[in-house]
Design a protein around this motif. Structure first.
Motif, PDB file in Angstrom:
ATOM      1  N   VAL A  56     -74.302 -71.448 -89.283  1.00  0.00           N
ATOM      2  CA  VAL A  56     -73.511 -70.910 -88.172  1.00  0.00           C
ATOM      3  C   VAL A  56     -73.129 -69.463 -88.473  1.00  0.00           C
ATOM      4  O   VAL A  56     -73.297 -68.570 -87.628  1.00  0.00           O
ATOM      5  N   ALA A  57     -72.610 -69.228 -89.686  1.00  0.00           N
ATOM      6  CA  ALA A  57     -72.193 -67.870 -90.049  1.00  0.00           C
ATOM      7  C   ALA A  57     -73.380 -66.898 -90.022  1.00  0.00           C
ATOM      8  O   ALA A  57     -73.283 -65.791 -89.469  1.00  0.00           O
ATOM      9  N   ALA A  58     -74.506 -67.324 -90.601  1.00  0.00           N
ATOM     10  CA  ALA A  58     -75.682 -66.451 -90.632  1.00  0.00           C
ATOM     11  C   ALA A  58     -76.234 -66.231 -89.228  1.00  0.00           C
ATOM     12  O   ALA A  58     -76.669 -65.118 -88.878  1.00  0.00           O
ATOM     13  N   GLY A  59     -76.213 -67.276 -88.402  1.00  0.00           N
ATOM     14  CA  GLY A  59     -76.718 -67.141 -87.036  1.00  0.00           C
ATOM     15  C   GLY A  59     -75.873 -66.194 -86.211  1.00  0.00           C
ATOM     16  O   GLY A  59     -76.401 -65.370 -85.450  1.00  0.00           O
ATOM     17  N   LEU A  60     -74.554 -66.300 -86.319  1.00  0.00           N
ATOM     18  CA  LEU A  60     -73.680 -65.387 -85.591  1.00  0.00           C
ATOM     19  C   LEU A  60     -73.858 -63.954 -86.086  1.00  0.00           C
ATOM     20  O   LEU A  60     -73.816 -63.000 -85.295  1.00  0.00           O
ATOM     21  N   ALA A  61     -74.069 -63.788 -87.385  1.00  0.00           N
ATOM     22  CA  ALA A  61     -74.302 -62.446 -87.928  1.00  0.00           C
ATOM     23  C   ALA A  61     -75.579 -61.857 -87.360  1.00  0.00           C
ATOM     24  O   ALA A  61     -75.621 -60.676 -86.989  1.00  0.00           O
ATOM     25  N   ARG A  62     -76.619 -62.688 -87.268  1.00  0.00           N
ATOM     26  CA  ARG A  62     -77.897 -62.217 -86.747  1.00  0.00           C
ATOM     27  C   ARG A  62     -77.770 -61.802 -85.279  1.00  0.00           C
ATOM     28  O   ARG A  62     -78.197 -60.706 -84.884  1.00  0.00           O
ATOM     29  N   VAL A  63     -77.158 -62.660 -84.475  1.00  0.00           N
ATOM     30  CA  VAL A  63     -77.037 -62.371 -83.040  1.00  0.00           C
ATOM     31  C   VAL A  63     -76.110 -61.177 -82.813  1.00  0.00           C
ATOM     32  O   VAL A  63     -76.365 -60.314 -81.966  1.00  0.00           O
ATOM     33  N   GLY A  64     -75.009 -61.133 -83.563  1.00  0.00           N
ATOM     34  CA  GLY A  64     -74.023 -60.071 -83.365  1.00  0.00           C
ATOM     35  C   GLY A  64     -74.315 -58.804 -84.123  1.00  0.00           C
ATOM     36  O   GLY A  64     -73.543 -57.838 -84.037  1.00  0.00           O
ATOM     37  N   LYS A  65     -75.425 -58.822 -84.908  1.00  0.00           N
ATOM     38  CA  LYS A  65     -75.809 -57.652 -85.710  1.00  0.00           C
ATOM     39  C   LYS A  65     -74.658 -57.207 -86.607  1.00  0.00           C
ATOM     40  O   LYS A  65     -74.274 -56.019 -86.664  1.00  0.00           O
ATOM     41  N   LEU A  66     -74.088 -58.235 -87.293  1.00  0.00           N
ATOM     42  CA  LEU A  66     -72.995 -57.988 -88.231  1.00  0.00           C
ATOM     43  C   LEU A  66     -73.427 -58.425 -89.620  1.00  0.00           C
ATOM     44  O   LEU A  66     -74.232 -59.353 -89.765  1.00  0.00           O
ATOM     45  N   PRO A  67     -72.912 -57.833 -90.662  1.00  0.00           N
ATOM     46  CA  PRO A  67     -73.255 -58.299 -92.014  1.00  0.00           C
ATOM     47  C   PRO A  67     -72.566 -59.627 -92.328  1.00  0.00           C
ATOM     48  O   PRO A  67     -71.367 -59.792 -92.048  1.00  0.00           O
ATOM     49  N   TYR A  68     -73.337 -60.573 -92.875  1.00  0.00           N
ATOM     50  CA  TYR A  68     -72.754 -61.814 -93.384  1.00  0.00           C
ATOM     51  C   TYR A  68     -72.513 -61.598 -94.866  1.00  0.00           C
ATOM     52  O   TYR A  68     -73.449 -61.453 -95.652  1.00  0.00           O
ATOM     53  N   LEU A  69     -71.240 -61.581 -95.260  1.00  0.00           N
ATOM     54  CA  LEU A  69     -70.868 -61.220 -96.628  1.00  0.00           C
ATOM     55  C   LEU A  69     -70.906 -62.403 -97.585  1.00  0.00           C
ATOM     56  O   LEU A  69     -70.692 -62.223 -98.783  1.00  0.00           O
ATOM     57  N   GLY A  70     -71.140 -63.603 -97.060  1.00  0.00           N
ATOM     58  CA  GLY A  70     -71.151 -64.783 -97.906  1.00  0.00           C
ATOM     59  C   GLY A  70     -69.889 -65.606 -97.728  1.00  0.00           C
ATOM     60  O   GLY A  70     -69.153 -65.459 -96.747  1.00  0.00           O
ATOM     61  N   GLN A  71     -69.621 -66.468 -98.698  1.00  0.00           N
ATOM     62  CA  GLN A  71     -68.488 -67.377 -98.569  1.00  0.00           C
ATOM     63  C   GLN A  71     -67.489 -67.181 -99.697  1.00  0.00           C
ATOM     64  O   GLN A  71     -67.805 -66.587-100.737  1.00  0.00           O
ATOM     65  N   LEU A  72     -66.265 -67.668 -99.453  1.00  0.00           N
ATOM     66  CA  LEU A  72     -65.289 -67.675-100.523  1.00  0.00           C
ATOM     67  C   LEU A  72     -65.753 -68.628-101.615  1.00  0.00           C
ATOM     68  O   LEU A  72     -66.603 -69.488-101.391  1.00  0.00           O
ATOM     69  N   SER A  73     -65.182 -68.527-102.797  1.00  0.00           N
ATOM     70  CA  SER A  73     -65.560 -69.371-103.934  1.00  0.00           C
ATOM     71  C   SER A  73     -64.615 -70.559-104.039  1.00  0.00           C
ATOM     72  O   SER A  73     -63.416 -70.456-103.731  1.00  0.00           O
ATOM     73  N   LEU A  74     -65.174 -71.683-104.472  1.00  0.00           N
ATOM     74  CA  LEU A  74     -64.359 -72.856-104.765  1.00  0.00           C
ATOM     75  C   LEU A  74     -63.793 -72.718-106.185  1.00  0.00           C
ATOM     76  O   LEU A  74     -64.500 -72.309-107.107  1.00  0.00           O
TER      77      LEU A  74
END
Length: 714
Positions: free
Chosen positions: A617-635
């Protein structure tokens, strides 16, 4: 000792007097009692006994207790204490009493400004009937200061909607069980009346035992409703059910009620019908008191076509000319269904009742069937946390991992069982031993399952619908009604217009619900080790750590996308990347958001159960919105602890310290510069995961955090 002749003369005199009161009540020149009405009045006034009246809605149970009250008052008795379960019911009862010349006042949570005046009127003996809720009986001040004096003065006790007394009743309320204790304190010759329209043989026996056993006079009549024309129409899905309503609501007789099983369904349906030009309102547990009263009045005055309601509009709502009741989804038992359809046709020759069942009904039944049952582990936790020093409910909530509503319900059960006691300032332990009655609760659970099966059988039966309902309520007078869709042909249209289908589909395809941002730390979080910069968290969350209001596609209880999301998050469904359709819905939510400032990057919350879903979901929204996906927080360690269902303090403690902004993510945030970050998660429940994660992103330099999730659980 009276002779038989004297007894007969007294009875005839009482009947004549009662008929005179009935004439004043109805305005009729030559009024007649329904079968059983005078017998009940005589039992109370002349026999001074305890009675249970089980009669259909509209039979005139309120006439029995109003007439009996006036006759007892003429004989020097004190006021009647009437225990009534719903505010809407109380409002109708007070109005009906005034029409009958009965001076009635209510003391409840909605009229605190009138309590002093009510007490003064009682002191002057200017009240014939005092209405209270069962919960009021355990209000410490009322119970300890006012109730003892009142019990010494009352002339009769009335328990309305008495099926609530019984564990086996479809609408059991723990506070009603206190009434058995109340009755034990009353003199044997003080009249007691219990009334209900919805009690099968098991419930009747239970009520009789609580009223006094074999000495109780039970007056039971046929539950057949000659005015109701019943039917069941099976349609494939929510879209078709809503399309049917859009196509045919204008054809339904007069004004009525459309029942739904959830608040979301009521609000969605009301919105759809209003958008199509129909004058309807939603009526749910979330509707405030003033709006409820206004909506009730508007329906009674035929200013609305319908109220779209949950079970919040049930017992006691009195509109004699209500023309129809439609159910979008089936209640979990024929008993509950009979009680709701009983709102219709009370003063008319015909009213239409149609059930439109849904495939999601059984999931909803299962939730509500288990929600009211006490859990042994949780009960023992509550008992261990209490002592002889009062604890408020919020303070207790910080000591046991139970959310507020189920905690309050559990406390009521434990209170009725004698293990805890409500006092000024909160709750205390009585020190009395308490045993979890597993056998009893297992029997109740099985009874609920049997009722659900009966409701399914009602939908499928080839026999008379009314007779089927009567048999489920153990009414031995059941016979074919000659009006329902089984006794005759279906009386309702089954087709829907293409335009209605399109409108329903469009409504169900709507996306976007707000995720309200947390502004306050929960009470008791500091006692669970939640520290910020070495200090316990209390009060308001600092503005520099707060999130912006967020968005989700839908609630899991919604009719439209809620169905898709419920299937996605159902137990056993494997993790997988987001579908194109669901990603498209996400994109639509973002397109309609209307944020003050566009996000500059996307970060996701790490998920142990659905990592592919959240990341895609995060990567798809980044692709469509032309935004950088920075990754996720750490556990951190094993990550967030706990599961849905706990209270907010424990939910926060379970997340606290379990997430972190790693060095790579911190560097990426610094690289993108100032601006909001879109924070993506799969679903939100307590909102503490996104609140903690968002606070960490704010600490790492994000100027704002915009939470986004696929679903909101409630």
């Amino acid at each position: 000792m009276q002779t038989t002749t004297q007894s007969t003369e007294n009875s005839q005199s009482l009947r004549g007097e009662a008929l005179g009161v009935l004439a004043s009540l109805t305005g009729a020149e030559n009024p007649q009692f329904h079968k059983g009405q005078y017998e009940a009045i005589e039992t109370l006034v002349q026999g001074r006994r305890r009675a249970l009246v089980v009669q259909r809605t509209g039979w005139g149970k309120s006439a029995v207790y109003f007439i009996a009250t006036l006759l007892l008052r003429r004989r020097g008795a004190g006021p009647t204490l009437l225990v009534s379960p719903l505010l809407s019911l109380m409002r109708d009862q007070v109005s009906a009493a005034a029409r009958a010349g009965v001076r009635a006042v209510a003391i409840n949570s909605a009229n605190a400004h009138e309590w002093d005046a009510a007490r003064e009127s009682l002191a002057r003996d200017e009240v014939d009937v005092l209405l209270v809720s069962p919960e009021r009986l355990n209000n410490p001040r009322f119970r300890d200061e006012q109730l003892p004096d009142l019990l010494n003065r009352i002339g009769m006790l009335v328990v309305d909607e008495a099926h609530c007394i019984s564990d086996w009743g479809h609408d059991f309320r723990p506070d009603y069980r206190r009434i058995a204790e109340l009755i034990e304190r009353l003199p044997q010759d003080l009249p007691v009346l219990a009334t209900t329209a919805t009690a099968n043989a098991r419930v009747v026996t239970d009520i009789e035992e609580q009223l006094g056993g074999s000495s109780v006079v039970t007056i039971r009549g046929s539950l057949a409703r000659a005015s109701l024309r019943l039917g069941v129409l099976n349609l494939p899905n929510s879209k078709d059910r809503l399309a049917w309503l859009l196509s045919h609501i204008a054809e339904l007789n007069g004004s009525g009620i459309i029942y739904t099983l959830t608040v979301s369904a009521a609000e969605d349906t009301a919105r759809l019908l209003r958008d199509a030009g129909h004058n309807v309102r939603a009526y749910t547990g979330r509707t405030d008191t003033d709006e409820r009263e206004e909506s009730e009045r508007m329906l009674k005055d035929n200013e609305l076509k319908a109220l779209v309601a949950t079970s919040a509009l049930g017992m006691g709502f009195d509109k004699p000319d209500l023309g129809f009741v439609v159910h979008l989804g089936a209640p979990s038992s024929p008993v509950a269904y009979y009680q709701q359809v009983g709102r219709a046709g009370r003063g008319t020759d015909r009213a239409d009742v149609l059930l439109l069942p849904g495939r999601e009904d059984q999931e909803i039944w299962h939730y509500f069937a288990t929600a009211s049952m006490p859990d042994e582990e949780r009960a023992q936790a509550v008992l261990a946390a209490l002592s002889d020093v009062p604890l408020s409910t919020p303070a207790l909530e910080a000591r046991v991992n139970i959310r507020r509503t189920p905690l309050e319900l559990l406390l009521k059960v434990l209170d009725v069982d004698g293990a805890v006691h409500r006092v000024q300032g909160g709750w205390v332990s009585t020190g009395q031993p308490w045993r979890y009655d597993a056998e009893r609760y297992d029997r109740i659970r099985q009874a609920r399952v049997n009722e659900q099966n009966s409701m399914i059988e009602y939908q499928r039966t080839g026999e008379c619908r009314m007779a089927t309902l009567q048999r489920d309520l153990d009414d031995g007078t059941a016979s074919p009604c000659g009006r329902c869709d089984r006794c005759t042909e279906p009386w309702y249209p089954s087709g829907v217009s293409g335009e209605a289908v399109s409108a329903a589909a469009s409504s169900l395809d709507r996306v976007s619900v707000e995720i309200e941002s947390r502004r306050q730390w929960p009470t008791g979080a500091d006692q669970l080790g939640v520290l910020l910069d070495g200090s316990p968290v209390r009060g308001k969350i600092k503005p520099e750590r707060q999130l912006e209001p967020g968005r989700a596609i839908a609630r899991l209880t919604d009719l439209g996308w809620g169905n898709t999301l419920r299937e996605l998050f159902a137990p056993g469904v494997p993790d997988a990347p987001v579908s194109e359709a669901l990603l498209g819905a996400c994109v639509r939510v973002l397109a309609e958001w209307g944020w003050r400032e566009r996000p500059v990057a996307i970060v996701s919350v790490p998920s142990r159960s659905r990592p592919q879903l959240v990341t895609s979901v995060a990567a798809g929204l980044a692709r469509v919105g032309k935004l950088p996906y920075l990754g996720q927080l750490s556990l951190v360690g094993e990550g967030p602890r706990g599961s849905s269902g706990g209270n907010i303090a424990y939910r926060l403690a379970g997340v606290w310290g379990s997430l972190a902004v790693g060095a790579d993510l911190a560097g990426a945030i610094a690289d993108v510069g100032a601006g909001p970050i879109l924070l993506v998660d799969d679903r939100v429940d307590s909102r503490w995961t996104i609140t903690v994660a968002g606070g960490l992103l704010r600490d790492a330099g994000a100027s704002a955090v915009l939470p986004f999730a696929l679903a909101v659980t409630a």
